[in-house]
Design a protein around this motif. Sequence first.
Motif, mmCIF file in Angstrom:
data_model
loop_
_atom_site.group_PDB
_atom_site.id
_atom_site.type_symbol
_atom_site.label_atom_id
_atom_site.label_comp_id
_atom_site.label_asym_id
_atom_site.label_seq_id
_atom_site.Cartn_x
_atom_site.Cartn_y
_atom_site.Cartn_z
ATOM 1 N N GLY A 37 -11.688 -10.279 -22.947
ATOM 2 C CA GLY A 37 -12.683 -9.237 -23.160
ATOM 3 C C GLY A 37 -13.792 -9.655 -24.099
ATOM 4 O O GLY A 37 -14.474 -8.798 -24.667
ATOM 5 N N THR A 38 -14.009 -10.948 -24.263
ATOM 6 C CA THR A 38 -14.994 -11.466 -25.202
ATOM 7 C C THR A 38 -16.421 -11.319 -24.679
ATOM 8 O O THR A 38 -16.648 -10.967 -23.514
ATOM 9 C CB THR A 38 -14.724 -12.946 -25.480
ATOM 10 O OG1 THR A 38 -14.876 -13.670 -24.248
ATOM 11 C CG2 THR A 38 -13.303 -13.160 -26.010
ATOM 12 N N GLU A 39 -17.370 -11.650 -25.557
ATOM 13 C CA GLU A 39 -18.775 -11.643 -25.143
ATOM 14 C C GLU A 39 -19.010 -12.645 -24.014
ATOM 15 O O GLU A 39 -19.723 -12.347 -23.049
ATOM 16 C CB GLU A 39 -19.664 -11.978 -26.336
ATOM 17 C CG GLU A 39 -21.152 -12.033 -26.002
ATOM 18 C CD GLU A 39 -22.001 -12.424 -27.190
ATOM 19 O OE1 GLU A 39 -23.230 -12.604 -26.991
ATOM 20 O OE2 GLU A 39 -21.454 -12.558 -28.297
ATOM 21 N N ALA A 40 -18.408 -13.839 -24.135
ATOM 22 C CA ALA A 40 -18.570 -14.847 -23.091
ATOM 23 C C ALA A 40 -17.979 -14.371 -21.773
ATOM 24 O O ALA A 40 -18.552 -14.588 -20.701
ATOM 25 C CB ALA A 40 -17.916 -16.157 -23.530
ATOM 26 N N VAL A 57 -11.253 -7.035 -14.926
ATOM 27 C CA VAL A 57 -11.198 -7.630 -16.257
ATOM 28 C C VAL A 57 -9.850 -7.310 -16.885
ATOM 29 O O VAL A 57 -9.529 -6.137 -17.129
ATOM 30 C CB VAL A 57 -12.340 -7.108 -17.151
ATOM 31 C CG1 VAL A 57 -12.227 -7.698 -18.559
ATOM 32 C CG2 VAL A 57 -13.698 -7.432 -16.539
ATOM 33 N N PHE A 58 -9.037 -8.343 -17.131
ATOM 34 C CA PHE A 58 -7.731 -8.179 -17.765
ATOM 35 C C PHE A 58 -7.877 -8.477 -19.251
ATOM 36 O O PHE A 58 -8.131 -9.622 -19.649
ATOM 37 C CB PHE A 58 -6.709 -9.121 -17.136
ATOM 38 C CG PHE A 58 -6.256 -8.693 -15.760
ATOM 39 C CD1 PHE A 58 -5.037 -8.042 -15.590
ATOM 40 C CD2 PHE A 58 -7.044 -8.933 -14.650
ATOM 41 C CE1 PHE A 58 -4.617 -7.636 -14.328
ATOM 42 C CE2 PHE A 58 -6.632 -8.540 -13.389
ATOM 43 C CZ PHE A 58 -5.421 -7.887 -13.221
ATOM 44 N N ALA A 59 -7.738 -7.432 -20.104
ATOM 45 C CA ALA A 59 -7.870 -7.629 -21.548
ATOM 46 C C ALA A 59 -7.326 -6.410 -22.281
ATOM 47 O O ALA A 59 -7.628 -5.271 -21.899
ATOM 48 C CB ALA A 59 -9.328 -7.858 -21.920
ATOM 49 N N GLU A 60 -6.538 -6.658 -23.325
ATOM 50 C CA GLU A 60 -6.076 -5.556 -24.170
ATOM 51 C C GLU A 60 -7.199 -5.066 -25.070
ATOM 52 O O GLU A 60 -7.374 -3.864 -25.267
ATOM 53 C CB GLU A 60 -4.883 -6.014 -25.013
ATOM 54 C CG GLU A 60 -3.612 -6.272 -24.204
ATOM 55 C CD GLU A 60 -2.424 -6.600 -25.095
ATOM 56 O OE1 GLU A 60 -2.628 -6.720 -26.325
ATOM 57 O OE2 GLU A 60 -1.314 -6.746 -24.569
ATOM 58 N N ASP A 61 -7.944 -5.991 -25.634
ATOM 59 C CA ASP A 61 -9.069 -5.645 -26.507
ATOM 60 C C ASP A 61 -10.356 -6.190 -25.882
ATOM 61 O O ASP A 61 -10.366 -7.264 -25.292
ATOM 62 C CB ASP A 61 -8.880 -6.250 -27.900
ATOM 63 C CG ASP A 61 -7.602 -5.756 -28.572
ATOM 64 O OD1 ASP A 61 -7.366 -4.536 -28.557
ATOM 65 O OD2 ASP A 61 -6.848 -6.607 -29.088
ATOM 66 N N MET A 80 -14.163 -3.325 -13.215
ATOM 67 C CA MET A 80 -13.199 -2.390 -13.779
ATOM 68 C C MET A 80 -12.287 -3.130 -14.748
ATOM 69 O O MET A 80 -12.081 -4.344 -14.644
ATOM 70 C CB MET A 80 -12.365 -1.726 -12.681
ATOM 71 C CG MET A 80 -11.433 -2.651 -11.945
ATOM 72 S SD MET A 80 -10.400 -1.732 -10.778
ATOM 73 C CE MET A 80 -9.393 -3.055 -10.096
ATOM 74 N N ARG A 81 -11.747 -2.396 -15.714
ATOM 75 C CA ARG A 81 -10.891 -2.985 -16.738
ATOM 76 C C ARG A 81 -9.446 -2.595 -16.511
ATOM 77 O O ARG A 81 -9.139 -1.444 -16.189
ATOM 78 C CB ARG A 81 -11.338 -2.527 -18.114
ATOM 79 C CG ARG A 81 -10.438 -3.059 -19.236
ATOM 80 C CD ARG A 81 -10.751 -2.380 -20.554
ATOM 81 N NE ARG A 81 -9.792 -2.760 -21.583
ATOM 82 C CZ ARG A 81 -9.631 -2.122 -22.724
ATOM 83 N NH1 ARG A 81 -10.375 -1.036 -22.976
ATOM 84 N NH2 ARG A 81 -8.736 -2.529 -23.613
#
Length: 495
Positions: A37-40, A57-61, A80-81
């Motif tokens: 979930g980073t800026e990159a 997008v797979f990300a906890e944060d 979608m997240r």
Amino acid sequence: MRDIRKPVERRPVRLEPLSVLPVFCTLEGKPVLVAGGTEAAAWKAELLAASGAMVSVFAEDVSEEMQDLLRDGAASGEIMRIGRDWSAADLDGMAFAICDAGSDEEAARFHAAARAAGVIVNVIDKPDYCQVQFGSIVNRSPVVVGISTSGAAPILGQAVRRRIETVLPRALTAWAALAERVRDEVMARCTPGAGRRAFWERFVDFAFTGAEPDRMSGNASGFISRLIGADKEARQGKVTLVGAGPGAADLMTVKAVRVLQSADVILFDDLVSDEVLELARREAKRMLVGKRGGRDSCRQEDINALMVKLAGQGKHVVRLKSGDPMVFGRAGEEIAELEDAGIPVTVVPGVTAGVAMASAFATSLTHRDRAQSVRFVTGHSRDGGLPETLDWKGLADPATTTLFYMGGRMGGRISSRLLDAGLPGETPVAVARDISRSGERFWFGTLSALGDGIDEIGFDRPVLIGVGAVFADAAARAAVVRESGGERGPVRISA
């Protein structure tokens, strides 16, 4: 008596070695996984969605940039997240997978899982775990330009992108879309080969005006009819005299490059550099018709006849000349021959060597306090000697800047004739050899020392001699340029 050289065809290298293979991937409606979930990761997710992909997008944060993207959406596709870390099972059925890994261990694990699932994989900033790499992009969709430095210098890639952006008008997007709409009708109405290419060359000329097509094209069929005359023009053939400039490819005009890209045959001189020829259409036949003083040369009559013959076969012939075609380029004889044969001929100007030399020295040839006129003078006659018809008294005018072209072998005699005509021996002189090329060399001194300067700098390569008060400060300026790292060749200043 010199031997007569015959025109020689030079075959271009069709393809130099590639560090990577540029390919373009269609992702419209296809599932893509982004891990992180980073800026990159947000930038890559937006890029993929802009290509029409369905991005998960797979990300906890997630970063603030990712939050904004998820809220606002992308220009195309969907994003979608999924609020958890990725798993190997998530990769099944994906067309593309990207990960912003926090460690080499995670990068290796993601790369292995993607490869096992048969998915194209990229791990951000970790080239060892990438099947493909992202480069800089110039977007004029459906025209898309990708730029890669193979990961060696991303900043260089961005600089290249900025330069390309300046020459590709925004309206190119609309013109490319119009080309897609009219393609079938063009195929039906224009004759195969030269006729179709002539149509598209005219189309491209319109596209690069910067104007939107709806202001110029109107009804698509009517627009095609307006350009259909290119078919007849293509069958007739034509000649374009093009100035290649003094040597460096980046001193050519944009129009000259476009003409080279449309050529069927290129007849080029000895002094035209390889980097200039690299800008030509790959399929164009290249023929060396070199003319050099004191060396084997093609006869002007043979060159004229060859142009008439090739244009008569319906070809677009480009006569590529060093410098400007209209300055000591024998253009007048060629134009007369072509007009007598009924061959259409146009001219694209180039940067002449004298102007290039003035720019290299940061010297105004018509400095208001030192010179009220400038003269371009040939330094040799047809028989290879010094022209006897020159007005030496007029050339000795101290308020005139004089540039002697092709005068290297005659340097000592030029000095003597000007001194005899009354020009002071301390008059500043500048000499340039191979101006704008990798072997560029300069010499600065006085008129009385010109012969010694020519002996020192040599005349085996093209030499230009500048005489006049405007060159008084040229040596100092050249030294400053050299100290700043901008000067390419050695500078010799006479004592």
